[in-house]
Design a protein around this motif. Structure first.
Motif, PDB file in Angstrom:
ATOM      1  N   PHE A  14      21.722 -53.173 -10.879  1.00 58.89           N
ATOM      2  CA  PHE A  14      21.256 -52.247 -11.907  1.00 58.89           C
ATOM      3  C   PHE A  14      20.983 -53.012 -13.194  1.00 58.89           C
ATOM      4  CE2 PHE A  14      24.458 -49.919  -9.382  1.00 58.89           C
ATOM      5  CZ  PHE A  14      23.615 -49.035  -8.757  1.00 58.89           C
ATOM      6  N   THR A  31      28.347 -52.624 -13.686  1.00 58.47           N
ATOM      7  CA  THR A  31      28.215 -52.358 -12.255  1.00 58.47           C
ATOM      8  C   THR A  31      29.521 -52.708 -11.559  1.00 58.47           C
ATOM      9  OG1 THR A  31      25.862 -52.860 -12.316  1.00 58.47           O
ATOM     10  CG2 THR A  31      26.917 -52.906 -10.158  1.00 58.47           C
ATOM     11  N   LYS A  61      24.307 -43.671 -10.695  1.00 62.96           N
ATOM     12  CA  LYS A  61      23.495 -44.675  -9.990  1.00 62.96           C
ATOM     13  C   LYS A  61      24.362 -45.393  -8.969  1.00 62.96           C
ATOM     14  CE  LYS A  61      20.275 -45.681 -13.740  1.00 62.96           C
ATOM     15  NZ  LYS A  61      19.756 -46.747 -14.619  1.00 62.96           N
ATOM     16  N   GLN A  62      23.816 -45.562  -7.759  1.00 61.56           N
ATOM     17  CA  GLN A  62      24.537 -46.272  -6.713  1.00 61.56           C
ATOM     18  C   GLN A  62      23.552 -46.948  -5.766  1.00 61.56           C
ATOM     19  OE1 GLN A  62      26.418 -42.783  -4.816  1.00 61.56           O
ATOM     20  NE2 GLN A  62      25.350 -43.394  -2.934  1.00 61.56           N
ATOM     21  N   GLN A  65      21.663 -45.954  -1.668  1.00 67.70           N
ATOM     22  CA  GLN A  65      21.645 -44.506  -1.917  1.00 67.70           C
ATOM     23  C   GLN A  65      22.360 -43.730  -0.814  1.00 67.70           C
ATOM     24  OE1 GLN A  65      20.636 -42.778  -4.572  1.00 67.70           O
ATOM     25  NE2 GLN A  65      20.152 -44.664  -5.632  1.00 67.70           N
ATOM     26  N   GLN A 100      27.253 -47.700 -10.908  1.00 66.25           N
ATOM     27  CA  GLN A 100      27.248 -47.993 -12.339  1.00 66.25           C
ATOM     28  C   GLN A 100      28.233 -47.086 -13.069  1.00 66.25           C
ATOM     29  OE1 GLN A 100      23.753 -46.971 -14.833  1.00 66.25           O
ATOM     30  NE2 GLN A 100      23.583 -49.179 -15.184  1.00 66.25           N
TER      31      GLN A 100
END
Length: 158
Positions: A14, A31, A61-62, A65, A100
Motif C-alpha cells: 500500500f 501496513t 485496505k487489504q 482482497q 493497512q
C-alpha cells in the motif's frame, strides 16, 4: 505453526501516508503483514488474532482482497481466517495477508514509541495428530524494527 508479524511504513502493498516521525493529532498509515507457515505437518483451520490500541484503526485496505479478514470494533480485534496451511510452505507459498492501519497519536504519547498492534496469536489443528497448535508474535511499536526507513528516533511521537 510459525507466525510472523511485521509493521512497515514503506512497502509494496500500500502507499502509506502521514508524517514520520508520527505527530500528535495527525494520522499516519502503516501496513501490517502477517505470514503463517506450518513447520512439521499440514495445519487446518488456522486463525490469527491481534488487538489494536485505541489510537489505531484499520483503514479497510487489504491484500489479497480474497483474504477472510475481519475487525471487531467492540474488542478492537483483527481476525484472519487463514484456513489450511501446508507444511514448510510447499511449493513456495506461505499464507500471507497485508492490511493497512491508521495511527493518530494522542498528546500523552509525545516522546514515546507506542504499540501499533499488540501480540498476535495463531491457532490451528495439526492435520496429522489432530492436536491444537499455536504460535505468537510480539507486538510492534512505532519504531518499526522491521522497516529500515524508520529509526528509534523517527519512530517516536513528536
Amino acid at each position: 505453526l510459525d507466525l510472523e508479524q511485521k509493521v512497515l511504513h514503506r512497502n509494496e502493498s500500500f502507499e502509506n501516508s502521514g508524517p514520520i516521525p508520527p505527530q500528535v493529532g495527525m494520522p499516519t498509515t502503516y501496513t501490517v503483514i502477517w505470514t503463517v507457515d506450518s513447520r512439521y505437518n499440514d495445519a487446518r483451520n488456522a486463525v490469527v488474532k491481534a488487538r489494536l490500541p485505541s489510537e489505531v484503526e484499520p483503514t479497510g485496505k487489504q491484500m489479497p482482497q480474497s483474504a477472510q479478514l475481519s475487525y471487531n470494533s467492540e474488542i478492537r480485534e483483527v481476525e484472519w481466517h487463514v484456513g489450511d496451511v501446508a507444511t514448510g510452505a510447499r511449493g513456495g507459498e506461505v499464507s500471507l495477508v497485508a492490511f493497512q492501519i491508521k495511527f493518530i497519536p494522542s498528546a500523552g504519547q509525545r516522546g514515546a514509541a507506542p504499540q501499533l498492534i499488540y501480540e498476535a496469536r495463531v491457532e490451528g489443528e495439526d492435520a496429522f495428530t489432530s492436536r491444537q497448535i499455536s504460535d505468537t508474535a510480539s507486538g510492534v511499536p512505532s519504531t518499526l524494527p522491521d522497516d529500515p526507513s524508520v529509526s528509534e528516533d523517527t519512530g517516536r511521537v513528536q
